[in-house]
Design a protein around this motif. Structure first.
Motif, mmCIF file in Angstrom:
data_model
loop_
_atom_site.group_PDB
_atom_site.id
_atom_site.type_symbol
_atom_site.label_atom_id
_atom_site.label_comp_id
_atom_site.label_asym_id
_atom_site.label_seq_id
_atom_site.Cartn_x
_atom_site.Cartn_y
_atom_site.Cartn_z
ATOM 1 N N LEU A 1 5.906 1.865 -2.713
ATOM 2 C CA LEU A 1 4.489 1.737 -3.033
ATOM 3 C C LEU A 1 4.283 2.212 -4.453
ATOM 4 O O LEU A 1 4.965 3.123 -4.921
ATOM 5 C CB LEU A 1 3.653 2.613 -2.088
ATOM 6 C CG LEU A 1 3.741 2.280 -0.598
ATOM 7 C CD1 LEU A 1 3.118 3.398 0.231
ATOM 8 C CD2 LEU A 1 3.054 0.972 -0.315
ATOM 9 N N VAL A 2 3.388 1.583 -5.158
ATOM 10 C CA VAL A 2 2.990 2.130 -6.455
ATOM 11 C C VAL A 2 1.606 2.713 -6.296
ATOM 12 O O VAL A 2 0.873 2.373 -5.352
ATOM 13 C CB VAL A 2 2.947 1.058 -7.561
ATOM 14 C CG1 VAL A 2 4.336 0.668 -7.958
ATOM 15 C CG2 VAL A 2 2.117 -0.126 -7.110
ATOM 16 N N THR A 3 1.221 3.578 -7.198
ATOM 17 C CA THR A 3 -0.108 4.162 -7.113
ATOM 18 C C THR A 3 -0.990 3.485 -8.138
ATOM 19 O O THR A 3 -0.676 3.432 -9.323
ATOM 20 C CB THR A 3 -0.052 5.670 -7.411
ATOM 21 O OG1 THR A 3 1.108 6.162 -6.756
ATOM 22 C CG2 THR A 3 -1.279 6.372 -6.910
ATOM 23 N N GLY B 1 -5.921 -9.196 -1.635
ATOM 24 C CA GLY B 1 -6.421 -10.567 -1.482
ATOM 25 C C GLY B 1 -5.649 -11.532 -2.359
ATOM 26 O O GLY B 1 -5.307 -12.644 -1.935
ATOM 27 N N LEU B 2 -5.345 -11.089 -3.591
ATOM 28 C CA LEU B 2 -4.587 -11.941 -4.498
ATOM 29 C C LEU B 2 -3.209 -12.245 -3.933
ATOM 30 O O LEU B 2 -2.724 -13.380 -4.003
ATOM 31 C CB LEU B 2 -4.435 -11.265 -5.866
ATOM 32 C CG LEU B 2 -5.617 -11.307 -6.815
ATOM 33 C CD1 LEU B 2 -5.214 -10.737 -8.169
ATOM 34 C CD2 LEU B 2 -6.135 -12.723 -6.989
ATOM 35 N N ALA B 3 -2.563 -11.212 -3.375
ATOM 36 C CA ALA B 3 -1.217 -11.407 -2.840
ATOM 37 C C ALA B 3 -1.241 -12.428 -1.700
ATOM 38 O O ALA B 3 -0.427 -13.352 -1.653
ATOM 39 C CB ALA B 3 -0.644 -10.076 -2.360
ATOM 40 N N PHE C 1 -10.576 1.648 -4.302
ATOM 41 C CA PHE C 1 -10.393 0.982 -3.014
ATOM 42 C C PHE C 1 -10.655 -0.516 -3.145
ATOM 43 O O PHE C 1 -9.899 -1.350 -2.648
ATOM 44 C CB PHE C 1 -11.348 1.613 -1.996
ATOM 45 C CG PHE C 1 -11.375 0.886 -0.701
ATOM 46 C CD1 PHE C 1 -10.274 0.908 0.140
ATOM 47 C CD2 PHE C 1 -12.500 0.161 -0.319
ATOM 48 C CE1 PHE C 1 -10.297 0.225 1.338
ATOM 49 C CE2 PHE C 1 -12.527 -0.530 0.869
ATOM 50 C CZ PHE C 1 -11.428 -0.499 1.705
ATOM 51 N N LEU C 2 -11.734 -0.819 -3.865
ATOM 52 C CA LEU C 2 -12.070 -2.232 -4.051
ATOM 53 C C LEU C 2 -10.974 -2.952 -4.824
ATOM 54 O O LEU C 2 -10.615 -4.095 -4.508
ATOM 55 C CB LEU C 2 -13.400 -2.361 -4.795
ATOM 56 C CG LEU C 2 -14.644 -1.970 -3.999
ATOM 57 C CD1 LEU C 2 -15.895 -2.236 -4.809
ATOM 58 C CD2 LEU C 2 -14.695 -2.725 -2.669
ATOM 59 N N LEU C 3 -10.417 -2.276 -5.813
ATOM 60 C CA LEU C 3 -9.375 -2.893 -6.624
ATOM 61 C C LEU C 3 -8.155 -3.202 -5.751
ATOM 62 O O LEU C 3 -7.583 -4.297 -5.819
ATOM 63 C CB LEU C 3 -8.984 -1.966 -7.777
ATOM 64 C CG LEU C 3 -7.889 -2.542 -8.690
ATOM 65 C CD1 LEU C 3 -8.385 -3.768 -9.432
ATOM 66 C CD2 LEU C 3 -7.380 -1.491 -9.663
ATOM 67 N N VAL C 4 -7.771 -2.221 -4.946
ATOM 68 C CA VAL C 4 -6.608 -2.416 -4.085
ATOM 69 C C VAL C 4 -6.869 -3.567 -3.102
ATOM 70 O O VAL C 4 -6.022 -4.422 -2.856
ATOM 71 C CB VAL C 4 -6.283 -1.107 -3.339
ATOM 72 C CG1 VAL C 4 -5.330 -1.371 -2.186
ATOM 73 C CG2 VAL C 4 -5.672 -0.118 -4.300
ATOM 74 N N PRO D 1 -2.271 3.987 -2.963
ATOM 75 C CA PRO D 1 -0.959 3.356 -2.827
ATOM 76 C C PRO D 1 -1.106 1.841 -2.670
ATOM 77 O O PRO D 1 -2.059 1.370 -2.031
ATOM 78 C CB PRO D 1 -0.395 3.990 -1.549
ATOM 79 C CG PRO D 1 -1.596 4.380 -0.761
ATOM 80 C CD PRO D 1 -2.691 4.694 -1.729
ATOM 81 N N PHE D 2 -0.156 1.112 -3.259
ATOM 82 C CA PHE D 2 -0.181 -0.347 -3.132
ATOM 83 C C PHE D 2 1.262 -0.834 -3.064
ATOM 84 O O PHE D 2 2.107 -0.396 -3.839
ATOM 85 C CB PHE D 2 -0.897 -0.972 -4.333
ATOM 86 C CG PHE D 2 -1.145 -2.446 -4.166
ATOM 87 C CD1 PHE D 2 -2.162 -2.898 -3.333
ATOM 88 C CD2 PHE D 2 -0.343 -3.377 -4.814
ATOM 89 C CE1 PHE D 2 -2.389 -4.258 -3.170
ATOM 90 C CE2 PHE D 2 -0.567 -4.740 -4.649
ATOM 91 C CZ PHE D 2 -1.595 -5.171 -3.825
#
Lengths: 895, 246
Positions: free
Chosen positions: A138-140, A11-13, A3-6, A145-146
């Protein structure tokens, strides 16, 4: 973890998109020094254009899918770039030589125009963009999902950064851009067409804004608020990263992106504040942003006018003012309810504008966040009424108190920065308060505001409240006016004219600015409190950027050079707005065009129209040499001189004084003495270290080593004010004066400072110590020029004025840096004869530098010769003149 | 006061300033300034601090002061004309405070000065300049802001030369330079003269100007007060004393 990674990637996007917009803003500012308020509107325009293009392309079934979207995005960006280029061509180009503030006002006009253009073309509804074909999935990532599209954005940020870097560091155009960031005038001296370069930069920067906007289409709904939110965020990024630094903008954009992504998780209550808190902290810790550098500003050719003396009202001004006041006071008898509402608003806005003018026009602190104190007043009054059930007058007092405390707190930080950084820090302060008002719903009601803030019964009628408002506003405005002319205001203006000179006559510039900030904030707070009662409610918008910007527009529209300016500006702004709104739905468009027209037609504001652009011609003064040196005796008001404690010893003992700049040892172990009742000359070729020595002794520079004792007291390590209080007066190599004060006021200010009466708030400064100042002016032969603006003085007379200023606090030691430079030979002799008289009668010690050998050998009792930062000779004029070594190095090889 | 005009070395000067008046705001800084610079001559513009030398050079280049009068460069009238076009005609200018791009490297500073070669003259290249000023070559990749004062002056001169100027105006190039560097500047100027470049050299002292200039104008309070061949000026201590006091 996943979750944190997503969250992190999200945030990066967001940071990537923000970077595109901010890099454009940074680029434009770096080169043109124009703070482009319209940049956010360009982003909005890019988004709406891209939306329309994708709709069209989608309708005809563009075969490429993602490629079609890409084409739409690029077309939108290019179109926005062209709009930017047009803006540069038609508008900005005429403003490069005007003060920064006017270009700001002009670009704000563009904001209004674009805002209504967008409204007219696309309508008021929010628009939802389509998913991008090919990138809609979306990719996983670690089972989460992202959106694929966000991955594209994440890659795009560094890609654009890389391309910009290549452009700036590997192309001739880029080198020109970087060079122009440093020194625009020099570019044209080298044959580079500034105009074309600037057009190109503004086009590129605007295209980047458009690109950022277009890329937002699939992510977020398009609204007409986009422009304002974007410009504020982009400002934050650019300021945190460092104005003009592209890598800095990248870092800062990612930081802000992540802050927003995680802020929601960690501090859901204060997400909005977080960003501005970070910016405030960065600015306080790193004044020029993360990767920014201090840029030298203000070359002689770069424009910027010297402020002129504040015009007093004059008889007609007073008559006009009183007539107007009488007309306003009788308004309830000649106008109806609607008229009274308008006039009440006007009085409040006039007070708000006057308080901002005090900050900008008097103290020289350009605030972008004056709404903070207006809003604090409004909320202070509302909270006092609704939560503490206070009656109206105590609630108004609470409003004023809240604003004063807020201004004291924020002002303390703000006055430590200058220019754009000060503007942004003040904006951050206002935004922090706005965020608090939005999110602290328990107390402020959030978006719903605070309702039911009604005046006391005795002021409940329209007329009653109007009279109350008019009385309070008029009193406060007159008080501000009084302060501007009082010693306090004169010292503020002096600090704005030249901080260095002000410090060297003992004015604690920062403290004064801070107090000025509090005064302005307090007055704005009263306006806010009145506003709360006038409307019966308070919403977060009173703290918003729009409120601050309205204030700026009013002040600039009216003109900075006159105290009537903000009132005229408030009237014009409000009148224009009302009049246009009655005739057109697109009132912002017309107001914007009018603002742009006014900036181009009268860059000094409406009240500047009356006055000619240049100082009045100077009547020829009597030849300087024939002017009386009026210094007959020590004037009685001067008091007894301080006698030296060190009997017969030297007054000033300089030992092993050292200072390096980078690798250059400007002053390398200088030792010499200066005695009372004597004139000591410090000579040497250009670059020998004379001025550095002076600046070390005066406290303008910090020494690397050595000591300088005045009557046993160490001078090194003291501030210029402290050195001055020790009894050291000085003049500067390049003579100048506080241009917003008249000649005699320049001297009066020093007298006020030496008697510690700068905080005197009531009596007009021009009436205090006038007699004494006049006798000092007579002493240096300037009696006839006393009431002229300093701009009308010749260079030689400026030198005399500086001497009078240096004498005014009865110094023990006088440092004169090239006292006769720029004077005619006979004038030089006359001035030095005057200095000699002073030395004899006042038992002064004088240390002076000079290039004129006649002056040196004709007047000095002792000559110290410097070369390459070292003393090469020290003795009587005759001994020094006889030294072949001195002859060789100083006077050059014999012709 | 004004000495008789010595015969101009060439019938047509490259740069001709005639009756130039200039103002900053309402203050008149220059009045009736007339200066000519021919090909292959070094002309000194002398005067004290504040006499109007810098304003004269800035006025010629269209930088700042409001101007009235005539300025011709080759066949081009320079009033009104924008500075970058004046530079492209072949007028070079080394300002008093050097005005280098401190964050750019030495090489980049030179590149900023580059203009197309002029017909019939060998163009200046960084290599040729580095041969002349070896110190600059050694620090070609350093930021200009990190150079010593003397090196910065050399770079400012070198950057102006990259524009292959036909006339070069220098404002106090000897300021703050050690004697040996002043000599280098002097030799460079003499080299330029032999290539036919006209030079207008504003100076306060005679250290450099006395060594290289052919003629001298002396300014005081915004006016040309004296005009003489340099040899005559050097032989005339009274004049030197009253206008220059060095």
């Amino acid at each position: 973890m996943a979750f944190l990674l997503v969250q992190f990637l999200g945030g990066l996007a967001a940071g990537s998109v923000l970077f595109l917009v901010a890099s454009g803003l940074s680029l434009i500012f770096g080169v043109t020094r124009i703070v482009n308020f319209a940049h956010g509107s360009f982003t909005m325009l890019g988004a709406y254009l891209a939306w329309s293009l994708t709709q069209r392309l989608g309708a005809v079934g563009w075969p490429g899918g993602g490629a079609g979207f890409g084409l739409a995005v690029l077309t939108a960006a290019a179109t926005v770039g062209l709009v930017g280029a047009v803006m540069e061509r038609l508008l900005l180009r005429r403003l490069y030589r005007s003060p920064e503030l006017f270009s700001l006002l002009a670009t704000f006009g563009v904001v209004l125009v674009l805002q209504d253009t967008t409204l007219a073309l696309w309508g008021p509804e929010d628009l939802l963009g389509p998913r991008v074909p090919g990138f809609s999935g979306l990719v996983t990532i670690l089972d989460r999902p992202f959106p694929v599209y966000d991955l594209v954005l994440i890659a795009l940020g560094p890609l654009v950064l890389g391309l910009l870097w290549l452009l700036l560091y590997r192309s001739r155009w880029g080198t020109q851009v970087r060079a122009a960031t440093e020194d625009r005038e020099m570019m044209s001296v080298l044959g580079i067409d500034q105009g074309r370069l600037f057009s190109g930069v503004v086009m590129l920067g605007s295209a980047l804004a458009g690109l950022g906007g277009a890329l937002e289409v699939p992510r977020e709904a398009l609204t007409l608020h986009m422009g304002l939110t974007t410009i504020v965020e982009a400002f934050v990024v650019v300021v945190i990263g460092g104005m003009g630094s592209i890598p800095g903008a990248f870092l800062a954009a990612l930081l802000i992106g992540e802050l927003q992504a995680f802020g929601i998780l960690l501090f859901p209550k204060i997400t909005l504040v977080l960003v501005f808190l970070v910016m405030a902290v960065v600015l306080v810790v790193r004044p020029h942003g993360l990767l920014g550098r201090a840029h030298r500003t203000g070359h002689p050719g770069d424009g910027g006018q010297m402020p002129e003396p504040l015009p007093a009202a004059g008889r007609w001004g007073r008559v006009l003012g009183l007539t107007l006041l009488a007309a306003l006071a009788t308004a309830p008898w000649w106008t109806g309810d609607y008229g009274l509402i308008v006039l009440t608003d006007l009085a409040i806005l006039g007070l708000f504008a006057a308080s901002l003018h005090f900050l900008i026009g008097i103290a020289g602190l350009v605030s972008f966040g004056h709404a903070a104190y207006f809003g604090l007043g409004a909320y202070g009054a509302a909270l006092a009424t609704r939560h503490f059930a206070l009656p109206m007058i105590p609630a108004l007092a609470a409003a004023v108190l809240a604003a004063a405390l807020g201004a004291a707190l924020f002002g303390w930080f703000c006055v430590r920065r200058s220019g754009v950084y000060l503007a942004m820090l003040s904006l951050a302060c206002a935004e922090i308060l706005w965020s608090v008002a939005m999110q602290w719903t328990d107390v402020t009601g959030g978006d719903n505001g605070i309702l039911g803030v009604w005046p006391a019964d005795w002021a409940a009628s329209r007329a009653g409240f109007y009279w109350l408002t008019l009385a309070l506003a008029t009193t406060t405005i007159l008080t501000l006016r009084r302060l501007a002319f009082a010693p306090f205001g004169a010292a503020l203006r002096a600090g704005r004219d030249s901080e260095r000179r002000a410090a060297s006559i003992g004015i604690p510039v920062r403290r004064h600015q801070w107090l000025g900030f509090v005064v302005a904030g307090t007055a704005a707070g009263l306006a806010g409190g009145l506003q709360a009662f006038a409307k019966g409610s308070v919403f977060p918008a009173v703290l918003g950027v729009t409120t601050s910007v309205d204030g700026l527009v009013m002040v600039l529209l009216g003109g900075l050079g006159s105290l009537a300016g903000p009132l005229v500006g408030a009237g014009a702004f409000q009148g224009l707005k009302g009049e246009i709104m009655r005739h057109s739905d697109l009132w912002q468009l017309w107001l914007g065009l009018i603002i742009i027209g006014l900036v181009l037609a009268c860059p000094r504001g409406l009240t500047g129209l009356r006055r000619p652009g240049s100082p009045p011609p100077v009547p020829v003064p009597p030849a300087a040499a024939q002017r009386p040196n009026g210094f007959q005796d020590v004037p009685p008001w001067w008091g007894p001189g301080v006698t030296s404690l060190v009997a017969d010893g030297p007054l000033l003992q300089v030992a092993a004084l050292t200072k390096s700049f980078g690798g250059l040892r400007a002053v390398a172990g200088v030792t010499f003495h200066v005695r009372t009742g004597r004139m000591t000359a410090l000579i040497g070729p250009n670059g020998a270290g004379k001025s550095t020595c002076f600046n070390l002794l005066g406290g303008q520079l910090r020494a690397d080593g050595g000591s300088a004792r005045l009557d046993g007291v160490e001078l090194l390590g003291r501030t210029p004010q402290q050195v001055w209080r020790q009894g050291v007066g000085r003049t500067f190599q390049i003579a100048a004066a506080f241009s917003s004060l008249s000649v005699v006021e320049n001297v009066q200010l020093v007298l006020l400072s030496s008697r510690r009466r700068l905080l005197h708030l009531w009596h007009p400064a021009p009436r205090l110590y006038r007699h004494q100042a006049l006798s000092l002016l007579a002493a240096v032969g300037l009696a006839e020029q006393a009431d002229r603006p300093c701009a009308a003085l010749t260079y030689g007379d400026l030198k005399r004025l500086e001497l009078a200023q240096a004498l005014a606090h009865r110094p023990r030691l006088l440092l004169l840096d090239e006292p006769t430079a720029g004077m005619a030979p006979d004038e030089r002799q006359a001035l030095m004869a005057l200095v000699r008289t002073l030395v004899d009668r006042l038992n002064l010690a004088v240390l002076f530098t000079e290039h004129d050998m006649d002056v040196v050998f004709g007047h000095a009792d002792q000559v110290v010769v410097l070369n390459h930062g070292q003393v090469v000779a020290d003795g009587t004029p005759a001994a020094v003149r006889a030294s072949t070594r001195v002859q060789a190095i100083y006077l050059g090889p014999p012709p | 006061m004004t000495g008789a005009l010595p015969p101009s070395p060439l019938p047509l000067p490259l740069l001709a300033v005639e009756s130039l008046d200039a103002w900053y705001g309402g203050a008149r800084i220059l009045s009736g300034v007339t200066i000519q610079v021919g090909a292959g001559e070094v002309v000194a513009l002398l005067g004290r601090n504040g006499a109007g030398k810098t304003t004269t050079l800035r006025a010629v280049f269209g930088l700042g002061p409001r101007r009235r009068g005539q300025i011709r460069f080759l066949d081009h009238p320079l009033i009104p004309e924008s500075p970058h076009r004046i530079a492209r005609y072949g007028l070079g200018y080394v300002p008093e405070d050097r005005r280098l791009f401190g964050e750019l490297t030495v090489l980049e500073n030179l590149e900023m000065g580059r203009q197309p070669p002029r017909p019939g003259r060998p163009p200046w290249t960084p290599e040729r300049l580095f041969a002349l000023f070896p110190n600059l070559g050694a620090s070609r990749r350093s930021e200009a802001g990190r150079l010593s004062g003397g090196e910065q002056q050399m770079l400012a001169l070198a950057r102006a030369l990259m524009g292959n100027p036909l006339v070069l105006m220098l404002d106090e190039p000897s300021e703050g330079l050690a004697p040996r560097l002043i000599q280098t500047v002097g030799e460079t100027l003499q080299g330029l003269r032999s290539e036919g470049v006209g030079i207008l050299l504003a100076e306060q002292s005679l250290t450099l100007a006395g060594a290289v200039a052919d003629r001298a104008y002396i300014m005081e309070k915004g006016e040309i007060r004296h005009h003489a061949p340099m040899t005559a000026l050097l032989a005339d201590p009274t004049t030197r004393q009253s206008w220059l006091a060095v």
